[in-house]
Each structure stands twice: as C-alpha cells, then as structure tokens.
Design an enzyme around this catalytic site. Structure first.
Site, mmCIF file in Angstrom:
data_model
loop_
_atom_site.group_PDB
_atom_site.id
_atom_site.type_symbol
_atom_site.label_atom_id
_atom_site.label_comp_id
_atom_site.label_asym_id
_atom_site.label_seq_id
_atom_site.Cartn_x
_atom_site.Cartn_y
_atom_site.Cartn_z
ATOM 1 N N ARG A 42 -4.363 1.294 12.237
ATOM 2 C CA ARG A 42 -4.595 2.224 13.345
ATOM 3 C C ARG A 42 -3.462 3.251 13.482
ATOM 4 O O ARG A 42 -3.636 4.281 14.114
ATOM 5 C CB ARG A 42 -4.780 1.463 14.652
ATOM 6 N N LYS A 143 -5.949 -17.209 6.175
ATOM 7 C CA LYS A 143 -5.766 -18.141 7.261
ATOM 8 C C LYS A 143 -4.946 -17.485 8.370
ATOM 9 O O LYS A 143 -4.237 -16.526 8.062
ATOM 10 C CB LYS A 143 -5.107 -19.428 6.779
ATOM 11 N N HIS A 173 -3.157 -19.837 -0.170
ATOM 12 C CA HIS A 173 -2.287 -19.359 -1.255
ATOM 13 C C HIS A 173 -1.747 -20.504 -2.122
ATOM 14 O O HIS A 173 -1.271 -20.281 -3.221
ATOM 15 C CB HIS A 173 -1.170 -18.443 -0.721
ATOM 16 N N ASP A 230 -1.255 -25.749 10.859
ATOM 17 C CA ASP A 230 -0.685 -24.673 10.044
ATOM 18 C C ASP A 230 -0.598 -25.054 8.561
ATOM 19 O O ASP A 230 -0.745 -24.203 7.692
ATOM 20 C CB ASP A 230 0.718 -24.324 10.578
ATOM 21 N N HIS A 235 -3.233 -26.314 3.186
ATOM 22 C CA HIS A 235 -2.495 -26.527 1.932
ATOM 23 C C HIS A 235 -2.489 -27.996 1.473
ATOM 24 O O HIS A 235 -2.799 -28.297 0.324
ATOM 25 C CB HIS A 235 -1.054 -26.028 2.061
ATOM 26 N N LYS A 334 9.154 -28.650 8.865
ATOM 27 C CA LYS A 334 10.145 -27.560 8.834
ATOM 28 C C LYS A 334 11.534 -28.165 9.040
ATOM 29 O O LYS A 334 11.669 -29.270 9.566
ATOM 30 C CB LYS A 334 9.872 -26.577 9.980
HETATM 31 C C1 BG6 Z 1 2.022 -20.726 5.367
HETATM 32 C C2 BG6 Z 1 2.426 -21.318 6.684
HETATM 33 O O1 BG6 Z 1 0.633 -20.829 5.190
HETATM 34 O O2 BG6 Z 1 2.678 -21.411 4.315
HETATM 35 C C3 BG6 Z 1 3.932 -21.264 6.848
HETATM 36 O O3 BG6 Z 1 1.817 -20.585 7.734
HETATM 37 C C4 BG6 Z 1 4.629 -21.888 5.655
HETATM 38 O O4 BG6 Z 1 4.326 -21.931 8.054
HETATM 39 C C5 BG6 Z 1 4.092 -21.326 4.352
HETATM 40 O O5 BG6 Z 1 6.021 -21.621 5.771
HETATM 41 C C6 BG6 Z 1 4.634 -22.105 3.173
HETATM 42 O O6 BG6 Z 1 4.255 -21.475 1.978
HETATM 43 P P1 BG6 Z 1 5.163 -21.606 0.669
HETATM 44 O O7 BG6 Z 1 4.365 -20.984 -0.408
HETATM 45 O O8 BG6 Z 1 6.439 -20.895 0.981
HETATM 46 O O9 BG6 Z 1 5.384 -23.075 0.484
#
Ligand code: BG6
Length: 428
Positions: A42, A143, A173, A230, A235, A334
């Site tokens: 935008r 996501k 990813h 999350d 993942h 984390k």
């Molecule tokens: C993301 C999460 O999908 O993946 C994050 O939202 C996380 O919280 C991240 O830090 C981790 O991805 P990678 O590839 O760095 O392990």
C-alpha cells in the site's frame, strides 16, 4: 512467461527471504529474462526509492554474493505497484500490468501472500472479481495458517473460494531444508534402513528444534500463539510425518501427502487423561546473565499477558503397527543452550542414527547451501507441490494440537520455568 506477484512486497519476509531467494534463482539462471517480479504494497513510494530499498536490503542479507552486474540483471525484473490491499479501487493497476486477456496462453502467475491472514480474504476476492485467476495461476501462503482448527478452516475456505487445491502452495519452510527433503530418499532408497525402521528395532525417536533467540520483538505474537502453535503444529509435526510415514504409493506429491496425513491421523491423542505425563510447557527464566521471558515481554509496546509457553516437550505415540510402543519425543524451545535441529533414532540393537537438520556440516567452501525459500520458490515455479502442506494435513494437525491446548486449560497445567541458556526440562 512468468509473473511473480508478492503482496507485502516491501515487508520483512519479502526483503529478508523472498527477494534474496529470487536473486539467487536469477543468478543461477533459473529465472527467464522475460520473468517479472511485481512487488505490491500500500505504501506510495517512487520506483527509484523502491529499488534503492531492495538493493540496500539485498546487500545486507546476502553480503558477499551481491555484485553489481547480477543486481543490474535482477533489478530489471522488478516492478512496484501500490495497492490498498484491503480496498477495491486500485486493483485495475494490477489487471493492467498482468494483462491476462492479451497474454499468450500458458503465462504463469504466482501470487505470494506475504501478508497477515486477515487480508487473505480481500486479496483472494479481488483477484477473483478482477479475473486475475487464470488457468496457470498459483498462490503461495505463509504460516500462521490459523491458530486453531476453527480459524484455520476459515482461512482455508477463503482461499479455496477463489483457488483450487492444485493451485495452493502452503509453505512450511522446514520442508525446504535439504536434509528434510532427503529423509524419504534416506528411508526408501532401497538401503537396509527401511528393514530396521520399526518397533522390532527402534527404541524411541527424538525430534528436537532448539533455538537460542528469545522473544525479541515478537512478544505479542509469540505470547498469544505459544511455541506449541508457532513451532510444533507445523515444523515439528512435519518432521514427524517424514520420519514415521509408510512408503508412499509413488513419489508424486499427493501420494507423499497421503502417507503424511495417515501419520497425523494416527497420532494418539494427548488429552485430559495423559497431558500431565505426555507434555511439558515452560517459559525461560533469567540466568547466565540473560533476561527472563517475563522481563522481555515488558519491553513490548502493547500489553502482553505473559501466558504463552516458550518451550514444549511432548511424548507422542502413533497408532500404527510399525510404531507400536515406540515413543516419539518432540522438543522445541527458545533461549536454549544452542541453535540446532536434529532427529535421533535410538535403536535397540545398534548405535543411534542422528539426522542433522541444522546447522549443516560445513562442506566444500565454494558450495553455497541453498536456502529453503530458494528451493521452495523453484518448486512453485515448476508446479511441484511435494514440499508443500495440503489443506487436510493442516486441519488434522490443528485438531490434534487443539486437544493438547484445551487439556492444558482443563487440568490447569503448570508452567515450568527453565534457566535461559539451559537445555530445557526433559520428558524422556
Ligand atoms: C518460524 C517461527 O516459523 O520458525 C519462529 O515462527 C522460529 O519462531 C523459526 O524462530 C525457526 O526457523 P529456523 O529455520 O531458523 O529454524
């Protein structure tokens, strides 16, 4: 001909991951010169300012791989269009630019929704109303795809209202990471592994994604979501499906995704009866000179309740003959000791097998490790859905996750505190 339209084209994900990935694809000769990358947002910015911004961010994120010649080639593909994505009036600009009715049949268009799910609906609707969903159109979504089964269904219905499943590429990813893509090969390439991949030989399997970062600037989102939603819902569950699935009928995208779905549907529920023995939720406390989660969230602009978990450990059983009595231990958090992701298969009768996901072992210096987004975008361009999550997988995984969350509420599950920089509480 290929047009890649990035909604949220000057947002963080686009500048940090998508445009660098496309730069590399161009560098490797995988983007034809008549391709276009249309960044949509935008913001009313001049084309020169847009280019300067992309150039500066690319230099920052890809460092040594940036060079002026490649940038010149790449920048020729870039265009910028300002559209108020929530409104109706600016869409003609995109129609004019894509010029679908006059394009030769076969022109590919990829719409990348790099925006919050709250604006998926107006975008999908306007693309449909303006006739911008041509035969060869694909749509990529990121996501978070919901925060529960119900909200995921709403988002899915919105997208499915304008696009067919074969056009939808849902990104996780982790499925773009090379070692993850190699798991089916490792298992099914005819080696001896598949013979010992069962409860006669396997004692248990550990899937761990450990991060050192804290909540940083994402306190609001992470506190609401918690690490279960999350990280685990997507993942870790995706890693689990690759490890546990039966051999797919073929290596076609849908056969692989059927085999993955079978695993998710066979996960034994973690509910009120067993949540205390099969799950741990926790937050990081201050230690080793590092701040606590409760301290970190105070730095957020808006009020954050502080109830989100930053660590989860689960003991998971799968109701499949192959995995009878084999627990899977899933752990992620984390502010832990180190940043790594790995899968360890512990055997009853031989040494454990470790599958490192990240960091990757350093290989020959010249070899550039291709990033997840580069591989995934290339798959979208080629129309290969193998490494993307199908709608039914997402729904089934939310159903399983929702039950854990609701059990935590019902039994008032304690929130443990672990020292920052530690390994986090073990469930095994
Ligand atoms: C993301 C999460 O999908 O993946 C994050 O939202 C996380 O919280 C991240 O830090 C981790 O991805 P990678 O590839 O760095 O392990």
């Amino acid at each position: 001909m290929l047009d890649i339209v990035i909604f949220g084209g000057v947002g963080d994900l686009s500048l940090r991951k998508l445009l660098p990935a496309l730069y590399y694809l161009k560098l490797d000769g995988k983007l034809a010169t008549n391709s276009r990358i249309l960044c949509v947002s935008r913001a009313k910015i001049d084309y020169e300012d847009f280019l300067a911004l992309v150039e500066e961010r690319l230099k920052h994120f890809i460092n040594d791989d940036f060079n002026d010649d490649s940038w010149r080639d790449f920048s020729e593909l870039l265009q910028y269009i300002d559209i108020d994505l929530g409104g109706k009036k600016d869409w003609k600009k995109l129609s004019r630019c894509l010029d679908i009715t006059n394009s030769k049949v076969g022109k590919k268009i990829i719409y990348y929704f790099s925006v919050p799910p709250t604006i998926f609906a107006p975008i999908s609707k306007e693309l449909k109303t303006n006739g911008l969903n041509a035969e060869n159109t694909r749509v990529v979504v990121e996501k978070p795809l919901g925060e529960s089964l119900k909200s995921a269904e709403i988002i899915n219905d919105i997208i499915r209202d304008s696009f067919e499943e074969r056009q939808i590429y849902r990104i996780d990813h982790y499925l773009g990471k090379v070692p993850v893509q190699n798991i089916p090969k490792l298992r099914f390439d005819g080696g001896e592994l598949e013979e010992i991949w069962n409860n006669d030989h396997v004692e248990d399997i550990e899937i761990t994604v450990s991060e050192t970062v804290g909540v940083e600037s994402r306190a609001e989102f992470l506190d609401r979501a918690g690490i279960l939603r999350d990280m685990v819902q997507n993942h870790l569950m995706q890693l689990l499906t690759y490890i546990a699935m039966e051999k797919p009928k073929s290596f076609d995208a849908d056969d692989i995704r059927d085999a993955k779905l079978e695993v998710i549907n066979a996960l034994c529920p973690i509910g009120v009866d067993n949540v205390n023995t099969h799950s741990i939720r926790a937050q990081y406390g201050s230690s080793n000179g590092l701040s606590s989660y409760q301290d970190d969230i105070k730095l957020s602009k808006n009020k954050v309740s502080g109830t989100g978990e930053t660590y989860v450990a689960l003991k998971v059983n799968i109701d499949m003959l192959r995995w009878h009595n084999v627990p899977f231990y899933l752990r992620t958090g984390k502010r832990l000791t180190a940043r790594f992701a790995e899968i360890i298969v512990n055997f009853k009768d031989r040494e454990p097998l470790t599958i490192p996901i990240q960091p990757l072992p350093v290989m020959e210096k010249e070899m550039r490790i291709r990033e997840a987004y580069e591989l995934l975008l290339f798959d979208v361009i080629n129309g290969d859905q193998t490494h993307f999550v199908r709608g039914d997988e997402i729904m089934s995984s939310w159903k399983w996750i929702d039950r854990i969350r609701s059990a935590w509420d019902t039994v008032n599950m304690p929130m443990r505190i672990y020292p920052s920089g530690s390994e986090g509480p073990m469930i095994k």
